[in-house]
Design a protein around this motif. Structure first.
Motif, short mmCIF file in Angstrom:
data_model
loop_
_atom_site.label_atom_id
_atom_site.label_comp_id
_atom_site.label_asym_id
_atom_site.label_seq_id
_atom_site.Cartn_x
_atom_site.Cartn_y
_atom_site.Cartn_z
N UNK A 168 0.41 -1.42 -0.15
CA UNK A 168 0.24 0.34 -0.15
C UNK A 168 1.05 0.93 0.01
N UNK A 169 2.22 1.28 0.35
CA UNK A 169 3.36 2.42 0.98
C UNK A 169 4.36 2.14 -0.95
N UNK A 170 3.79 1.78 -1.26
CA UNK A 170 4.22 1.42 -3.19
C UNK A 170 3.81 2.30 -3.60
N UNK A 171 3.95 3.37 -4.71
CA UNK A 171 3.54 4.00 -5.13
C UNK A 171 4.16 5.49 -5.87
N UNK A 172 3.46 6.05 -7.60
CA UNK A 172 4.24 6.85 -8.21
C UNK A 172 3.81 8.16 -8.72
N UNK A 173 3.70 8.50 -9.63
CA UNK A 173 3.35 10.17 -10.15
C UNK A 173 2.51 10.11 -10.97
N UNK A 174 2.16 8.33 -11.39
CA UNK A 174 0.72 8.30 -11.86
C UNK A 174 -0.32 7.52 -11.10
N UNK A 175 0.11 7.26 -10.08
CA UNK A 175 -0.96 6.48 -8.87
C UNK A 175 -1.42 7.90 -8.14
N UNK A 176 -0.09 9.08 -7.82
CA UNK A 176 -0.92 10.06 -7.23
C UNK A 176 -2.08 11.31 -8.54
N UNK A 177 -1.04 11.05 -9.48
CA UNK A 177 -2.29 12.23 -10.71
C UNK A 177 -3.32 10.78 -10.62
N UNK A 178 -3.94 9.65 -10.91
CA UNK A 178 -5.04 9.06 -10.86
C UNK A 178 -5.79 9.59 -9.60
N UNK A 179 -5.50 9.71 -8.46
CA UNK A 179 -6.40 9.48 -7.08
C UNK A 179 -6.48 10.84 -7.63
N UNK A 180 -5.50 12.05 -7.69
CA UNK A 180 -5.88 13.92 -7.98
C UNK A 180 -6.97 13.92 -8.71
N UNK A 181 -6.45 13.09 -10.19
CA UNK A 181 -8.08 13.39 -10.70
C UNK A 181 -9.75 13.09 -11.39
N UNK A 182 -9.05 11.19 -10.11
CA UNK A 182 -9.95 10.96 -9.73
C UNK A 182 -11.23 11.70 -8.64
N UNK A 183 -10.95 12.47 -8.00
CA UNK A 183 -11.40 12.38 -6.62
C UNK A 183 -12.20 13.72 -7.64
N UNK A 184 -11.84 14.76 -8.56
CA UNK A 184 -12.91 15.56 -8.43
C UNK A 184 -13.83 15.55 -9.91
#
Length: 208
Positions: free
Chosen positions: A44-60
């Motif tokens: 669960x602690x493994x992430x990259x920029x694509x994961x962050x972008x996915x979450x930050x875009x999918x929320x709104x």
């Protein structure tokens, strides 16, 4: 007498050797303690920029879909449209909370919730100078808010198809580029469920 003493000493020495041998056999396995497993980063602690972008875009993106679904409660006429809208709201609202939790755990900014329709409108977020795929413009949201009955049903279905297509595109990007197992799993679920809902909405439009 001397023979007895020698025999006794020999017997004592043999017993001592046997005792030492037994101790060595017992000590051998005990001295070989199991090696503890190597520690690794929790998945669960493994992430990259694509994961962050996915979450930050999918929320709104999800938030706008939830707002559109809320409108259907009072604006829609078709019972099937209302049922679909309720299903969208029930699925996407918890996913917003899930993705917000990931971002907090990763130490990344959580997008501020957009004002709901009817409370000041939306501020359309953009990423890299481009609006996210499938997002409605403020003008489109205003038109949807003003519609009622059969007109609302038609507009809602048309807009939500476009909205879902954008979400599926974002989800497939995450599946291809992300590394976080939970984010990739959610992306797969979004792609599958929203593709099915697109087919359902197209069928409802054909019935209208």
């Amino acid at each position: 007498m001397r023979a007895v003493v020698l025999a006794s000493a020999t017997l004592t020495g043999a017993l001592l050797l046997a005792g030492c041998g037994g101790q060595d056999q017992q000590a051998g396995p005990a001295a070989k303690a199991p090696t503890p497993p190597a520690t690794a980063t929790t998945p669960a602690q493994q992430f990259n920029d694509a994961d962050v972008t996915f979450a930050q875009q999918m929320i709104p993106h999800h938030q706008q879909a939830v707002d559109m679904a809320e409108l259907a409660e009072t604006h829609a006429q078709d019972a099937e449209v209302k049922k679909l809208a309720a299903k969208i709201q029930a699925a996407q609202a918890p996913e917003i909370e899930m993705m917000s939790g990931w971002l907090r755990a990763w130490g990344k900014p959580v997008p501020t919730a957009m004002p709901s329709v009817g409370h000041g409108g939306h501020q359309m977020p953009s990423m890299g100078g481009h609006q996210m795929p499938g997002m409605m413009t403020q003008q489109e949201m205003d038109q949807l808010m003003a519609a009622r009955g059969a007109e609302f049903d038609r507009m809602f279905l048309q807009m939500m198809i476009k909205h879902h297509e954008g979400a599926v595109e974002m989800a497939r990007t995450e599946q291809a580029q992300g590394v976080n197992p939970e984010a990739k799993k959610l992306a797969g679920q979004i792609a599958a469920s929203q593709t099915a809902e697109i087919a359902e909405m197209r069928e409802l439009l054909g019935q209208a």
